[in-house]
Write a protein that holds these residues in place. Structure first.
Motif, PDB file in Angstrom:
ATOM      1  N   MET A   1       0.851  -1.200   0.000  1.00 22.56           N
ATOM      2  CA  MET A   1       0.000   0.000   0.000  1.00 22.56           C
ATOM      3  C   MET A   1       0.883   1.245   0.000  1.00 22.56           C
ATOM      4  O   MET A   1       1.863   1.326   0.717  1.00 22.56           O
ATOM      5  CB  MET A   1      -0.921   0.009   1.218  1.00 22.56           C
ATOM      6  N   THR A   2       0.543   2.230  -0.819  1.00 20.86           N
ATOM      7  CA  THR A   2       1.270   3.489  -0.854  1.00 20.86           C
ATOM      8  C   THR A   2       0.424   4.571  -0.197  1.00 20.86           C
ATOM      9  O   THR A   2      -0.761   4.385   0.074  1.00 20.86           O
ATOM     10  CB  THR A   2       1.567   3.919  -2.302  1.00 20.86           C
ATOM     11  N   SER A   3       1.062   5.748   0.021  1.00 22.45           N
ATOM     12  CA  SER A   3       0.339   6.867   0.626  1.00 22.45           C
ATOM     13  C   SER A   3      -0.857   7.279  -0.217  1.00 22.45           C
ATOM     14  O   SER A   3      -1.851   7.787   0.294  1.00 22.45           O
ATOM     15  CB  SER A   3       1.290   8.050   0.816  1.00 22.45           C
ATOM     16  N   GLN A   4      -0.780   7.035  -1.552  1.00 25.73           N
ATOM     17  CA  GLN A   4      -1.875   7.450  -2.419  1.00 25.73           C
ATOM     18  C   GLN A   4      -3.050   6.481  -2.358  1.00 25.73           C
ATOM     19  O   GLN A   4      -4.117   6.765  -2.904  1.00 25.73           O
ATOM     20  CB  GLN A   4      -1.354   7.599  -3.850  1.00 25.73           C
ATOM     21  N   ASP A   5      -2.870   5.314  -1.721  1.00 22.58           N
ATOM     22  CA  ASP A   5      -3.974   4.381  -1.549  1.00 22.58           C
ATOM     23  C   ASP A   5      -4.827   4.731  -0.327  1.00 22.58           C
ATOM     24  O   ASP A   5      -5.898   4.165  -0.138  1.00 22.58           O
ATOM     25  CB  ASP A   5      -3.447   2.950  -1.394  1.00 22.58           C
ATOM     26  N   LEU A   6      -4.325   5.628   0.524  1.00 24.86           N
ATOM     27  CA  LEU A   6      -5.067   6.027   1.707  1.00 24.86           C
ATOM     28  C   LEU A   6      -6.160   7.013   1.309  1.00 24.86           C
ATOM     29  O   LEU A   6      -6.103   7.633   0.247  1.00 24.86           O
ATOM     30  CB  LEU A   6      -4.107   6.657   2.721  1.00 24.86           C
ATOM     31  N   PRO A   7      -7.174   7.229   2.154  1.00 29.32           N
ATOM     32  CA  PRO A   7      -8.310   8.083   1.788  1.00 29.32           C
ATOM     33  C   PRO A   7      -7.933   9.561   1.696  1.00 29.32           C
ATOM     34  O   PRO A   7      -7.993  10.293   2.687  1.00 29.32           O
ATOM     35  CB  PRO A   7      -9.328   7.834   2.905  1.00 29.32           C
ATOM     36  N   ARG A   8      -7.470   9.993   0.551  1.00 27.37           N
ATOM     37  CA  ARG A   8      -7.238  11.405   0.215  1.00 27.37           C
ATOM     38  C   ARG A   8      -6.537  12.157   1.349  1.00 27.37           C
ATOM     39  O   ARG A   8      -7.118  13.044   1.992  1.00 27.37           O
ATOM     40  CB  ARG A   8      -8.565  12.043  -0.162  1.00 27.37           C
ATOM     41  N   PRO A   9      -5.290  11.847   1.612  1.00 25.78           N
ATOM     42  CA  PRO A   9      -4.590  12.422   2.762  1.00 25.78           C
ATOM     43  C   PRO A   9      -4.276  13.905   2.649  1.00 25.78           C
ATOM     44  O   PRO A   9      -3.859  14.501   3.636  1.00 25.78           O
ATOM     45  CB  PRO A   9      -3.297  11.601   2.830  1.00 25.78           C
ATOM     46  N   LEU A  10      -4.487  14.503   1.475  1.00 26.05           N
ATOM     47  CA  LEU A  10      -4.198  15.937   1.315  1.00 26.05           C
ATOM     48  C   LEU A  10      -5.472  16.765   1.168  1.00 26.05           C
ATOM     49  O   LEU A  10      -5.396  17.931   0.756  1.00 26.05           O
ATOM     50  CB  LEU A  10      -3.279  16.159   0.106  1.00 26.05           C
ATOM     51  N   THR A  11      -6.610  16.205   1.536  1.00 26.27           N
ATOM     52  CA  THR A  11      -7.863  16.961   1.454  1.00 26.27           C
ATOM     53  C   THR A  11      -7.760  18.239   2.288  1.00 26.27           C
ATOM     54  O   THR A  11      -7.339  18.212   3.445  1.00 26.27           O
ATOM     55  CB  THR A  11      -9.041  16.112   1.955  1.00 26.27           C
ATOM     56  N   GLY A  12      -8.129  19.351   1.676  1.00 30.16           N
ATOM     57  CA  GLY A  12      -8.074  20.636   2.365  1.00 30.16           C
ATOM     58  C   GLY A  12      -6.759  21.367   2.210  1.00 30.16           C
ATOM     59  O   GLY A  12      -6.667  22.545   2.579  1.00 30.16           O
ATOM     60  N   ARG A  13      -5.733  20.719   1.669  1.00 32.86           N
ATOM     61  CA  ARG A  13      -4.436  21.372   1.455  1.00 32.86           C
ATOM     62  C   ARG A  13      -4.453  22.103   0.116  1.00 32.86           C
ATOM     63  O   ARG A  13      -5.051  21.641  -0.858  1.00 32.86           O
ATOM     64  CB  ARG A  13      -3.294  20.352   1.456  1.00 32.86           C
ATOM     65  N   ARG A  14      -3.747  23.216   0.078  1.00 31.51           N
ATOM     66  CA  ARG A  14      -3.609  24.008  -1.142  1.00 31.51           C
ATOM     67  C   ARG A  14      -2.132  24.029  -1.508  1.00 31.51           C
ATOM     68  O   ARG A  14      -1.303  24.444  -0.693  1.00 31.51           O
ATOM     69  CB  ARG A  14      -4.140  25.416  -0.911  1.00 31.51           C
ATOM     70  N   ALA A  15      -1.825  23.611  -2.736  1.00 32.42           N
ATOM     71  CA  ALA A  15      -0.423  23.411  -3.104  1.00 32.42           C
ATOM     72  C   ALA A  15      -0.072  24.144  -4.387  1.00 32.42           C
ATOM     73  O   ALA A  15      -0.869  24.191  -5.331  1.00 32.42           O
ATOM     74  CB  ALA A  15      -0.126  21.922  -3.271  1.00 32.42           C
TER      75      ALA A  15
ATOM     76  N   ILE B   1       8.142  14.723 -13.841  1.00 28.48           N
ATOM     77  CA  ILE B   1       7.870  14.521 -12.419  1.00 28.48           C
ATOM     78  C   ILE B   1       6.814  15.496 -11.926  1.00 28.48           C
ATOM     79  O   ILE B   1       5.918  15.131 -11.161  1.00 28.48           O
ATOM     80  CB  ILE B   1       9.167  14.667 -11.608  1.00 28.48           C
ATOM     81  N   GLY B   2       6.886  16.748 -12.356  1.00 29.14           N
ATOM     82  CA  GLY B   2       5.917  17.743 -11.901  1.00 29.14           C
ATOM     83  C   GLY B   2       4.501  17.394 -12.279  1.00 29.14           C
ATOM     84  O   GLY B   2       3.569  17.540 -11.474  1.00 29.14           O
ATOM     85  N   ALA B   3       4.297  16.912 -13.513  1.00 30.55           N
ATOM     86  CA  ALA B   3       2.956  16.516 -13.947  1.00 30.55           C
ATOM     87  C   ALA B   3       2.450  15.332 -13.145  1.00 30.55           C
ATOM     88  O   ALA B   3       1.264  15.261 -12.799  1.00 30.55           O
ATOM     89  CB  ALA B   3       2.970  16.185 -15.436  1.00 30.55           C
ATOM     90  N   ASP B   4       3.334  14.406 -12.828  1.00 35.76           N
ATOM     91  CA  ASP B   4       2.894  13.242 -12.062  1.00 35.76           C
ATOM     92  C   ASP B   4       2.596  13.611 -10.609  1.00 35.76           C
ATOM     93  O   ASP B   4       1.657  13.085 -10.012  1.00 35.76           O
ATOM     94  CB  ASP B   4       3.942  12.132 -12.108  1.00 35.76           C
ATOM     95  N   ILE B   5       3.364  14.535 -10.035  1.00 33.68           N
ATOM     96  CA  ILE B   5       3.058  14.991  -8.677  1.00 33.68           C
ATOM     97  C   ILE B   5       1.712  15.710  -8.666  1.00 33.68           C
ATOM     98  O   ILE B   5       0.913  15.546  -7.729  1.00 33.68           O
ATOM     99  CB  ILE B   5       4.176  15.899  -8.138  1.00 33.68           C
TER     100      ILE B   5
ATOM    101  N   PRO C   1       8.108   7.769 -12.330  1.00 30.59           N
ATOM    102  CA  PRO C   1       7.597   9.013 -11.747  1.00 30.59           C
ATOM    103  C   PRO C   1       6.738   8.799 -10.506  1.00 30.59           C
ATOM    104  O   PRO C   1       6.844   9.546  -9.525  1.00 30.59           O
ATOM    105  CB  PRO C   1       6.788   9.629 -12.893  1.00 30.59           C
ATOM    106  N   ARG C   2       5.896   7.760 -10.510  1.00 30.47           N
ATOM    107  CA  ARG C   2       5.008   7.538  -9.365  1.00 30.47           C
ATOM    108  C   ARG C   2       5.793   7.293  -8.084  1.00 30.47           C
ATOM    109  O   ARG C   2       5.322   7.605  -6.984  1.00 30.47           O
ATOM    110  CB  ARG C   2       4.063   6.367  -9.644  1.00 30.47           C
ATOM    111  N   GLU C   3       6.995   6.734  -8.202  1.00 34.94           N
ATOM    112  CA  GLU C   3       7.781   6.447  -7.010  1.00 34.94           C
ATOM    113  C   GLU C   3       8.301   7.728  -6.356  1.00 34.94           C
ATOM    114  O   GLU C   3       8.556   7.752  -5.149  1.00 34.94           O
ATOM    115  CB  GLU C   3       8.922   5.494  -7.372  1.00 34.94           C
ATOM    116  N   VAL C   4       8.437   8.781  -7.128  1.00 32.49           N
ATOM    117  CA  VAL C   4       8.748  10.100  -6.571  1.00 32.49           C
ATOM    118  C   VAL C   4       7.473  10.739  -6.020  1.00 32.49           C
ATOM    119  O   VAL C   4       7.461  11.307  -4.924  1.00 32.49           O
ATOM    120  CB  VAL C   4       9.396  11.007  -7.632  1.00 32.49           C
TER     121      VAL C   4
END
Length: 258
Positions: A1-15, A24-28, A226-229
């Protein structure tokens, strides 16, 4: 399991993500949107970001905006942070990703290339991070992510200017961590080996003779995807990395210990 499999851990963040039009930038940007973050995407050509920004907003239900930013312009770091902050009424995360490289030996070093590399890869992101860090400290905290390179930590032939700039940016990131940690601002660097973006695939993946010596120095015997970054970037921006500050995270298959 990766961090991206968790339930939207950046909800509410503005980046704000620089260099978000490709690689890499497009994949991030994709990974952050999937994790729930609202995004300001920047690149030299804003028109290249408009369709990806619309797609990410529609697919993931996040807000997106785009800004043109040529980091070789000395006035851009201050302007970019001010405009991006205004678009989202504040920002919680900066991903300093944009950069360039002019591979050449020390003997053939071109002064103009050296100066451009330091402007884009060191001066601009360091100033942008300083402005971001000051604003985040004043508003209660945030996360600064530097997309550096294994070449910042271990010299790489034909990358004199690139390694110099990335090493300086890593130290700038450490200084941000030291000075702003008490204000809730975390600053960390991600240091990949060769990443098989479209450009990386052309330069390394399709040239076995060029790739072989580099692969021989990587214990996992392959380059990064790219996904690994992006996985590491999502994690560092999330609460799961709340005690990670001033670190250089290698995404290198063991290159730095070989």
């Amino acid at each position: 399991m990766t961090s991206q499999d968790l339930p939207r851990p950046l909800t509410g963040r503005r980046a704000l993500i620089t260099g978000a039009s490709r690689g890499i930038g497009a994949d991030i940007a994709r990974a952050f949107a999937a994790a729930g973050a609202d995004l300001v995407l920047s690149a030299r050509d804003a028109s290249s970001l408009e369709e990806p920004a619309r797609r990410l907003a529609a697919e993931h239900g996040v807000r997106t905006a785009v800004l043109a930013a040529d980091l070789a312009d000395p006035d851009v770091p201050d302007r970019l942070w001010a405009e991006a902050s205004a678009l989202m009424e504040g920002l919680d995360v900066l991903v300093n990703n944009a950069g360039l490289s002019h591979p050449e030996t020390v003997q053939t070093l071109d002064t103009a290339h050296f100066d451009e590399t330091l402007r884009v890869n060191l001066r601009a992101p360091a100033l942008l991070a300083a402005r971001a860090g000051a604003a985040m400290a004043a508003s209660g905290g945030g996360a600064i992510l530097t997309i550096a390179s294994a070449a910042a930590l271990r010299p790489l032939a034909e990358h004199y200017a690139y390694s110099t700039a990335k090493a300086g940016l890593v130290m700038a990131t450490r200084t941000l961590a030291l000075e702003l940690g008490e204000h809730g601002v975390r600053a960390n660097s991600i240091c990949p080996t060769v990443v098989l973006t479209d450009m990386g695939q052309t330069v390394w993946g399709e040239q076995p003779a060029k790739a072989a010596p580099m692969l021989a120095r990587i214990p996992l015997s392959r380059f990064a995807q790219p996904r690994e970054v992006s996985d590491v970037a999502v994690w560092l921006a999330s609460d799961a990395a709340s005690m990670i500050n001033g670190a250089e995270i290698p995404v290198d298959g063991g290159y730095l210990v070989s």
